[in-house]
Write an enzyme that holds these catalytic residues in place. Structure first.
Site, mmCIF file in Angstrom:
data_model
loop_
_atom_site.group_PDB
_atom_site.id
_atom_site.type_symbol
_atom_site.label_atom_id
_atom_site.label_comp_id
_atom_site.label_asym_id
_atom_site.label_seq_id
_atom_site.Cartn_x
_atom_site.Cartn_y
_atom_site.Cartn_z
ATOM 1 N N CYS A 182 1.626 -8.389 -9.489
ATOM 2 C CA CYS A 182 1.481 -8.702 -8.060
ATOM 3 C C CYS A 182 1.509 -10.222 -7.928
ATOM 4 O O CYS A 182 0.633 -10.895 -8.474
ATOM 5 C CB CYS A 182 0.170 -8.134 -7.499
ATOM 6 S SG CYS A 182 -0.169 -8.776 -5.846
ATOM 7 N N HIS A 239 -13.044 -18.847 3.233
ATOM 8 C CA HIS A 239 -13.290 -20.026 2.386
ATOM 9 C C HIS A 239 -14.553 -20.749 2.873
ATOM 10 O O HIS A 239 -15.377 -21.205 2.077
ATOM 11 C CB HIS A 239 -12.118 -21.015 2.460
ATOM 12 C CG HIS A 239 -10.780 -20.403 2.162
ATOM 13 N ND1 HIS A 239 -9.717 -20.491 3.019
ATOM 14 C CD2 HIS A 239 -10.347 -19.687 1.093
ATOM 15 C CE1 HIS A 239 -8.671 -19.871 2.493
ATOM 16 N NE2 HIS A 239 -9.033 -19.365 1.328
ATOM 17 N N CYS A 254 -1.640 -11.798 -6.194
ATOM 18 C CA CYS A 254 -2.813 -11.994 -7.054
ATOM 19 C C CYS A 254 -2.474 -12.827 -8.272
ATOM 20 O O CYS A 254 -3.371 -13.242 -9.006
ATOM 21 C CB CYS A 254 -3.359 -10.672 -7.557
ATOM 22 S SG CYS A 254 -3.970 -9.619 -6.273
ATOM 23 N N LYS A 297 -2.864 -13.328 7.841
ATOM 24 C CA LYS A 297 -1.874 -14.079 8.610
ATOM 25 C C LYS A 297 -1.005 -13.129 9.419
ATOM 26 O O LYS A 297 -0.724 -13.366 10.583
ATOM 27 C CB LYS A 297 -0.987 -14.850 7.628
ATOM 28 C CG LYS A 297 -1.162 -16.347 7.712
ATOM 29 C CD LYS A 297 0.020 -16.980 7.025
ATOM 30 C CE LYS A 297 -0.382 -18.235 6.281
ATOM 31 N NZ LYS A 297 0.602 -18.712 5.341
ATOM 32 N N CYS A 327 -0.950 -2.748 -4.769
ATOM 33 C CA CYS A 327 -2.045 -3.665 -5.058
ATOM 34 C C CYS A 327 -3.135 -3.475 -4.005
ATOM 35 O O CYS A 327 -2.851 -3.524 -2.813
ATOM 36 C CB CYS A 327 -1.529 -5.102 -5.022
ATOM 37 S SG CYS A 327 -2.849 -6.283 -4.732
ATOM 38 N N HIS A 357 -9.778 -21.018 5.925
ATOM 39 C CA HIS A 357 -10.211 -20.105 6.990
ATOM 40 C C HIS A 357 -11.668 -19.693 6.806
ATOM 41 O O HIS A 357 -12.361 -20.196 5.907
ATOM 42 C CB HIS A 357 -9.271 -18.905 7.100
ATOM 43 C CG HIS A 357 -9.197 -18.070 5.845
ATOM 44 N ND1 HIS A 357 -10.296 -17.490 5.287
ATOM 45 C CD2 HIS A 357 -8.150 -17.734 5.051
ATOM 46 C CE1 HIS A 357 -9.942 -16.812 4.210
ATOM 47 N NE2 HIS A 357 -8.638 -16.963 4.034
ATOM 48 N N HIS A 365 -3.360 -6.710 -1.644
ATOM 49 C CA HIS A 365 -2.246 -7.105 -0.771
ATOM 50 C C HIS A 365 -1.492 -5.924 -0.179
ATOM 51 O O HIS A 365 -0.623 -6.099 0.669
ATOM 52 C CB HIS A 365 -1.288 -8.025 -1.531
ATOM 53 C CG HIS A 365 -1.938 -9.314 -1.913
ATOM 54 N ND1 HIS A 365 -2.616 -9.485 -3.100
ATOM 55 C CD2 HIS A 365 -2.058 -10.481 -1.244
ATOM 56 C CE1 HIS A 365 -3.117 -10.708 -3.139
ATOM 57 N NE2 HIS A 365 -2.796 -11.335 -2.038
ATOM 58 N N LYS A 386 -8.912 -6.305 8.317
ATOM 59 C CA LYS A 386 -8.859 -7.358 7.318
ATOM 60 C C LYS A 386 -8.328 -8.618 7.998
ATOM 61 O O LYS A 386 -7.496 -8.529 8.888
ATOM 62 C CB LYS A 386 -7.852 -6.899 6.248
ATOM 63 C CG LYS A 386 -8.291 -7.272 4.879
ATOM 64 C CD LYS A 386 -7.414 -6.631 3.844
ATOM 65 C CE LYS A 386 -7.597 -7.443 2.585
ATOM 66 N NZ LYS A 386 -7.042 -6.854 1.424
#
Ligand code: MSP
Length: 643
Positions: A127, A22, A130, A299, A144, A19, A147, A296
């Protein structure tokens, strides 16, 4: 000694398709590599995929696939993406490659033999997102921070790496090498992590729970913890321990990551290297996070941005430019398509595209397409332009080397802006009408072509395609060879000449409405004037003030088929672009209009003239047969109000 440059991106998890985030990191790595290549350095660029661990196994199961075929599939999607974004890596590494597996086991054994790995019991908050344990302090409201999920309590017998043994060494190293981790905010964060005693790092997972990993060489009931496996890619990709690439490039290693993985890279990795008797990397370069609008990217929010969708819609170089121009390296940035289109239209189509087009059109029209040979500057305007170009060239290496990509681009755009104004000030279209001014015309056009040539060179790391297309149209060698910054990056470094090809626009403008990202601006019609004053032919002040007069810059002009009186203009009015149909064809050649700042009646109801929409009217002085446009004297930006 010749300096070298080794740049790595994180190796991306294969649990999701590539995405925007990256793409940003890999494009930045590519920009850095290209810049160092221009500087004359030997460069090496590594990217790849991280394929072991719980997370990947889970994603494979969700797709009903085995982990390896699944990893093959997603890894290929990453591998295929990068060339389409013009990111030219030298090595694509996968953690499932036998060579990598061997190096991980080699290092584990080495550290184990040195007594830095021991067996013990661990209980902690883990987590899975991570793939690591969290300390209470690191959690936010028990969750976390990445997340926003509650970590699970895990208790396991495992192998541990004595990370604590290297805490003091790492602290000293960071303090002695102020740019080991940069920008500074992340250095400070790393130092803050080192303030409390470091816990040892759990580096194994029992095979009974997780089989998808690299077996420990000294205990086959365990596999290697995914981070211990993944970080080693940075040296296995170079053929550690004996590879030639390792010897050549490791001393120049620079990692590029986002802030989410600062701890593994800033704390685990240097201590692992130290324990294995390997020199630390040179720099850890940490950038911020891209959010989408204000949220953020995730998905679950359904707002994941796919790089190729944008590239298809707006072109690769516009995408690359936007990412590098919009984000200040180290800080978070917000992505929006509207902002991308604005930059595309204003910075690329209008400022850069227009500069090249105007310059080349004039060379074609006035000098039969052959740019003048180098001519010394005469007037202060020429000197100012040349000095600006030299200043930009001089500041470029430190901005680029210091990760200030947005600043490097801003400075290039200052030069582009000054050059566009230089055209307005020197008025080559007027010089061309006077045979006695021929030499002056040539000097001006030489300056224009030379600035364009330098801009094309400086843009190569950011927009390699645009850079070569500019060079092609300018009739000069395309940049991109090692050392080109020294060879070509001086005023007058190459002799111009030879007939140029027909100029072609670099960036087509995008209509936000057609692109489906904006609504047609709801212009309110002005309220009617009072009947009484209308009868007298008078206008009261309030009525006059309702006329919205604005400075507009002509971007392009062309005749309208079937009319010898009308020209169709595209004008820039602040951030907005408009089409205006004007009855001035008998008084102005279209190319003489480009770049002029005119006055537009901006709140007229749009009208259709000769089948063309006209969004406003230009002011002109009319006397008998003569017509001259009202233009702006001096440096007022387009969009400014005229009162
Ligand atoms: N596999 C690990 C890295 C191992 S490196 C030895 C990993 N992979 S990841 O697929 O999650 O990639 C994280 C990286 O992707 C970030 O550090 C950053 O480079 C990039 N980005 C992912 N999302 C991002 C944003 N929203 N914004 C900017 N970059 C982000 O972590």
């Amino acid at each position: 000694m010749k300096t070298r440059f080794y740049i790595s991106t994180p190796i991306y998890y294969v649990n999701a398709e590539p995405h925007l985030g990256h793409a940003y990191t890999t494009i930045v790595a590519d920009v850095m590599r290209r810049f160092h290549h221009l500087l004359g350095e030997e460069t090496y660029f590594v990217t790849g995929t991280d394929e072991h661990g719980d997370k990947v196994l889970k994603a494979a199961k969700e797709r009903g696939m085995g982990p390896k075929p699944y990893a093959d599939l997603i890894s290929q999607a990453f591998r295929d993406l990068w060339p389409r974004l013009d990111c030219s890596y030298d090595r694509f590494i996968r953690t499932t490659e036998p060579d990598h597996v061997r190096v991980v086991q080699y290092i584990l054994q080495k550290v184990y033999d040195a007594g830095d790995i021991y067996f013990g019991r661990y209980e902690g908050l883990y987590c899975t997102g991570c793939e690591r344990f969290y300390t209470e302090r690191e959690l936010e409201d028990g969750r976390c921070p990445q997340h926003e999920t509650e970590p699970e309590l895990r208790q396991e017998d495992n192998y541990f790496f004595r990370m604590s043994r290297y805490q003091q060494w790492l602290k000293d190293h960071i303090e002695e090498h102020p740019d080991f981790i940069r920008p500074e905010r992340y250095r400070n964060e790393a130092l803050a992590m080192l303030r409390d005693p470091l816990e040892d790092l759990c580096i194994s997972r029992p095979r009974s729970r997780l089989d998808w990993g690299i077996p420990l060489p000294f205990d086959s009931n365990y596999v290697t913890y995914v981070w211990f496996d993944a970080l080693i890619n940075y040296i296995s990709a170079l053929g550690y321990p004996d590879g030639e690439a390792f010897r050549r490039y490791w001393p120049y290693a620079e990692h590029l990551i986002a802030k989410d993985i600062l701890k593994p890279h800033g704390i685990y990795w240097p201590t692992m290297l130290k324990a294995a008797g390997i020199e630390p990397y040179r720099h850890l370069n940490v950038h911020g996070y891209w959010n989408v609008e204000t949220s953020k990217m995730s998905k679950s929010l359904g707002n994941v941005i796919r790089p190729l969708d944008l590239v298809e819609k707006y072109g690769l170089d516009a995408f690359r430019y936007f990412l590098l121009r919009e984000m200040v390296f180290g800080l978070d940035a917000s992505f929006s398509e509207v902002a991308l289109v604005q930059r595309l239209n204003s910075d690329l189509a209008n400022d850069l595209g227009n500069l090249l087009q105007r310059s080349l059109t004039m060379v074609r029209r006035y000098l039969k397409g052959v740019p003048p040979r180098s001519l010394p500057s005469e007037d202060p305007e020429d000197q100012e332009l040349r000095e600006k170009a030299e200043e930009v060239l001089e500041g470029y290496p430190s901005a680029m080397g210091g990760l200030l990509f947005h600043k490097a681009l801003m400075r290039i755009w200052d030069l582009i802006g000054l050059t566009n104004r230089y055209i307005d000030r020197t008025e080559p279209f007027r010089l061309a009408k006077d045979p006695a001014k021929r030499r002056r015309l040539e000097v001006v056009l030489y300056h224009l072509v030379e600035v364009n040539r330098l801009v094309s060179l400086l843009l190569w790391p950011f927009m390699p395609r645009t850079s070569s297309e500019m060079a092609r149209q300018l009739g000069v060698e395309a940049p991109g060879n090692r050392g080109d910054l020294m060879r070509l990056g001086r005023w007058g470094a190459v002799e111009l000449g030879g007939e140029l090809p027909t100029p072609k626009p670099l960036f087509p403008r995008v209509d936000p409405v057609q692109a489906g990202i904006a609504e047609i601006g709801g212009q309110k019609p002005p309220p009617p004037t009072s009947k009484e004053s209308e009868d007298k032919g008078e206008l009261d002040m309030a009525a006059f003030q309702r006329v919205d007069l604005r400075v507009a810059e002509v971007l392009s002009a062309q005749p309208i088929k079937g009319s010898d009186r009308l020209l169709k203009l595209r004008v820039q009015m602040g951030a907005e672009e408009r089409q205006v149909v004007a009855g001035i064809a008998q008084h102005y050649a279209p190319e003489d209009l480009v770049g002029r700042r005119v006055v537009l009646v901006a709140n007229l109801k749009p009208a259709k003239i000769f089948g063309q929409v006209s969004q406003g009217m230009l002011l002109a002085a009319v006397h008998g047969e003569d017509l001259r446009l009202v233009t702006i004297d001096g440096e007022i930006p387009s969009g400014a109000k005229v009162r």
